[in-house]
Scaffold this motif. Structure first.
Motif, mmCIF file in Angstrom:
data_model
loop_
_atom_site.group_PDB
_atom_site.id
_atom_site.type_symbol
_atom_site.label_atom_id
_atom_site.label_comp_id
_atom_site.label_asym_id
_atom_site.label_seq_id
_atom_site.Cartn_x
_atom_site.Cartn_y
_atom_site.Cartn_z
ATOM 1 N N LYS A 132 21.462 -3.977 -36.610
ATOM 2 C CA LYS A 132 20.694 -3.922 -37.854
ATOM 3 C C LYS A 132 20.392 -2.478 -38.243
ATOM 4 C CE LYS A 132 16.515 -5.979 -39.928
ATOM 5 N NZ LYS A 132 15.326 -6.836 -39.633
ATOM 6 N N ALA A 133 19.974 -1.682 -37.268
ATOM 7 C CA ALA A 133 19.651 -0.281 -37.545
ATOM 8 C C ALA A 133 20.887 0.490 -37.989
ATOM 9 C CB ALA A 133 19.039 0.359 -36.303
ATOM 10 N N THR A 134 22.007 0.247 -37.315
ATOM 11 C CA THR A 134 23.246 0.934 -37.672
ATOM 12 C C THR A 134 23.677 0.578 -39.087
ATOM 13 O OG1 THR A 134 23.932 0.943 -35.343
ATOM 14 C CG2 THR A 134 25.643 1.312 -36.992
ATOM 15 N N ALA A 135 23.545 -0.696 -39.432
ATOM 16 C CA ALA A 135 23.906 -1.131 -40.785
ATOM 17 C C ALA A 135 23.032 -0.464 -41.840
ATOM 18 C CB ALA A 135 23.791 -2.653 -40.885
ATOM 19 N N GLU A 136 21.788 -0.145 -41.470
ATOM 20 C CA GLU A 136 20.864 0.505 -42.399
ATOM 21 C C GLU A 136 21.022 2.024 -42.408
ATOM 22 O OE1 GLU A 136 18.763 -0.916 -44.522
ATOM 23 O OE2 GLU A 136 19.388 -2.934 -43.918
ATOM 24 N N GLY A 137 21.931 2.545 -41.587
ATOM 25 C CA GLY A 137 22.166 3.980 -41.563
ATOM 26 C C GLY A 137 21.232 4.757 -40.658
ATOM 27 N N MET A 138 20.482 4.059 -39.808
ATOM 28 C CA MET A 138 19.574 4.730 -38.884
ATOM 29 C C MET A 138 20.338 5.243 -37.667
ATOM 30 S SD MET A 138 16.392 3.106 -36.730
ATOM 31 C CE MET A 138 15.412 2.761 -38.189
ATOM 32 N N THR A 139 19.953 6.405 -37.165
ATOM 33 C CA THR A 139 20.509 6.947 -35.929
ATOM 34 C C THR A 139 19.507 6.724 -34.801
ATOM 35 O OG1 THR A 139 21.829 8.620 -37.065
ATOM 36 C CG2 THR A 139 21.303 9.027 -34.753
ATOM 37 N N ILE A 140 19.965 6.078 -33.733
ATOM 38 C CA ILE A 140 19.124 5.819 -32.567
ATOM 39 C C ILE A 140 19.747 6.505 -31.362
ATOM 40 C CG2 ILE A 140 18.036 4.063 -31.117
ATOM 41 C CD1 ILE A 140 18.496 2.032 -33.303
ATOM 42 N N SER A 141 18.900 7.064 -30.523
ATOM 43 C CA SER A 141 19.351 7.580 -29.236
ATOM 44 C C SER A 141 18.358 7.136 -28.173
ATOM 45 C CB SER A 141 19.460 9.111 -29.255
ATOM 46 O OG SER A 141 20.069 9.588 -28.071
ATOM 47 N N VAL A 142 18.848 6.965 -26.955
ATOM 48 C CA VAL A 142 18.012 6.570 -25.824
ATOM 49 C C VAL A 142 17.853 7.776 -24.909
ATOM 50 C CG1 VAL A 142 17.782 5.011 -23.851
ATOM 51 C CG2 VAL A 142 18.802 4.186 -25.988
ATOM 52 N N ASN A 143 16.679 7.948 -24.360
ATOM 53 C CA ASN A 143 16.399 9.116 -23.531
ATOM 54 C C ASN A 143 17.002 8.970 -22.129
ATOM 55 O OD1 ASN A 143 15.427 11.512 -22.523
ATOM 56 N ND2 ASN A 143 13.347 10.742 -22.180
#
Length: 344
Positions: A132-143
């Motif tokens: 869902k986040a990727t489809a919305e153009g959000m960038t996520i990273s995990v520490n």
């Protein structure tokens, strides 16, 4: 570097957010390093922490001493109601609250999220939220902290160059839940050596023998053409994980979550002529104090120049999925059922 002031909200103001810095030295220089987000943010510069969310008034008070201009909120709903606009959200709350925080970030069109592992406790929820986040153009990273450790990068280069030879076998030891310290270990193996797979038959056999909660061998991994056996400990006083990798030309031991690295190279055996023994020992330290600051430098480059993060979120999610699948096998003492109910 000059001021850029990327606005940041921090959800969860515990130790990884504020607790591992040095309160007696408020102005960290490049040589000091950082083990919590607040220290790393201040070291790198260019970020403006405008909101801190935590149910603990004590933790919020500590956050206020570090970022005096930040708004303080006891709940995510309070943060939502305040209509605070942020470019980036740090999710460092207990894992059971990650899903709600990610849902909020997506609904608020926040540009980026830096999340502690695991993304959520539920692999299906993690997959849904990442998609869902990727489809919305959000960038996520995990520490996955060690991805930004320069010492690990140097080790990876030496392995890839063939200096150590081919991997022959390995072992890994972890404490707590496989989804707690396991993702760090799996991500590190994958980053150093390439894709990690599960040897399902052997892992299911371990599950039948040990089940959940017992110490002992719990998983067999396929890494760079070799088997790496994972062992779970139930010793609560230990922390992190350790890995020992036997290459053709060297034995590599990553101790205390890679805080210390030991290399044993072969020398002539003192008793048995014509044979070698891995005796030549060199010891050096990982550079985790600089790793988190390196991650935040990468985030700054992302906002300033559009630079991609070192590993994308789908790669990071796949490391966690391996741990979720192992956990499913450990919980289901009948390994065949675990495979059908686990992660596909």
């Amino acid at each position: 570097m000059g001021e850029v002031l990327i606005s940041v909200g921090i959800v969860g103001c515990g130790e990884i957010a504020f607790g591992y810095g040095n309160p007696n030295q408020p102005d960290f220089g490049p040589s000091i390093g950082s083990l919590d987000h607040a220290s790393a943010i201040r070291e790198v510069g260019g970020f403006d922490v405008v909101a801190c969310v935590d149910p603990s008034s004590e933790k919020l008070a500590r956050a206020k001493t570090v970022f005096p201009m930040a708004g303080l909120y006891r709940t995510l709903q309070d943060f939502r109601d305040a209509k605070v606009e942020v470019d980036m959200l740090v999710i460092s709350s207990p894992t059971e609250y990650h899903e709600e925080a990610l849902e909020l970030a997506i609904s608020q069109d926040i540009q980026a999220v830096f999340c502690e592992k695991p993304i959520t406790d539920d692999p299906q929820a993690s997959t849904r939220l990442v998609d869902k986040a990727t489809a919305e153009g959000m960038t996520i990273s995990v520490n996955f902290l060690r991805l930004w450790d320069d010492t690990m990068a140097e080790l990876r280069s030496r392995i890839m160059s063939g200096e150590f030879g081919e991997l022959q076998a390995g072992t890994g030891v972890f404490v707590k839940d496989i989804t707690h310290n396991g993702p760090h270990m799996i991500a590190l193996l994958s980053d150093l050596l390439g894709p990690v797979g599960i040897n399902e038959g052997v892992t299911c056999a371990f599950a039948r023998l040990n089940g959940e909660g017992n110490h002992g061998a719990c998983a067999s991994l396929s890494v760079a053409g070799a088997n790496v056996i994972l062992h779970k400990l139930d010793h609560e006083l230990y922390n992190f994980f350790e890995i020992e990798l036997h290459f053709e030309k060297v034995v590599l031991r990553l101790e205390d979550g890679c805080r210390r690295i030991v290399l044993r190279k072969p020398v002539p055996h003192p008793e048995y002529t014509k044979l070698l023994y891995p005796e030549d020992i060199s010891v050096f330290n990982g550079n985790q104090r600089m790793a988190l600051a390196n991650a935040w430098r990468e985030w700054r480059a992302f906002f300033e120049h559009g630079t991609l993060m070192r590993r994308d979120i789908n790669w990071m999610l796949s490391q966690e999925m391996i741990c979720h699948q192992i956990k499913a096998m450990m919980v289901e003492k009948n390994g065949d059922d675990a495979l059908t109910k686990g992660i596909s």
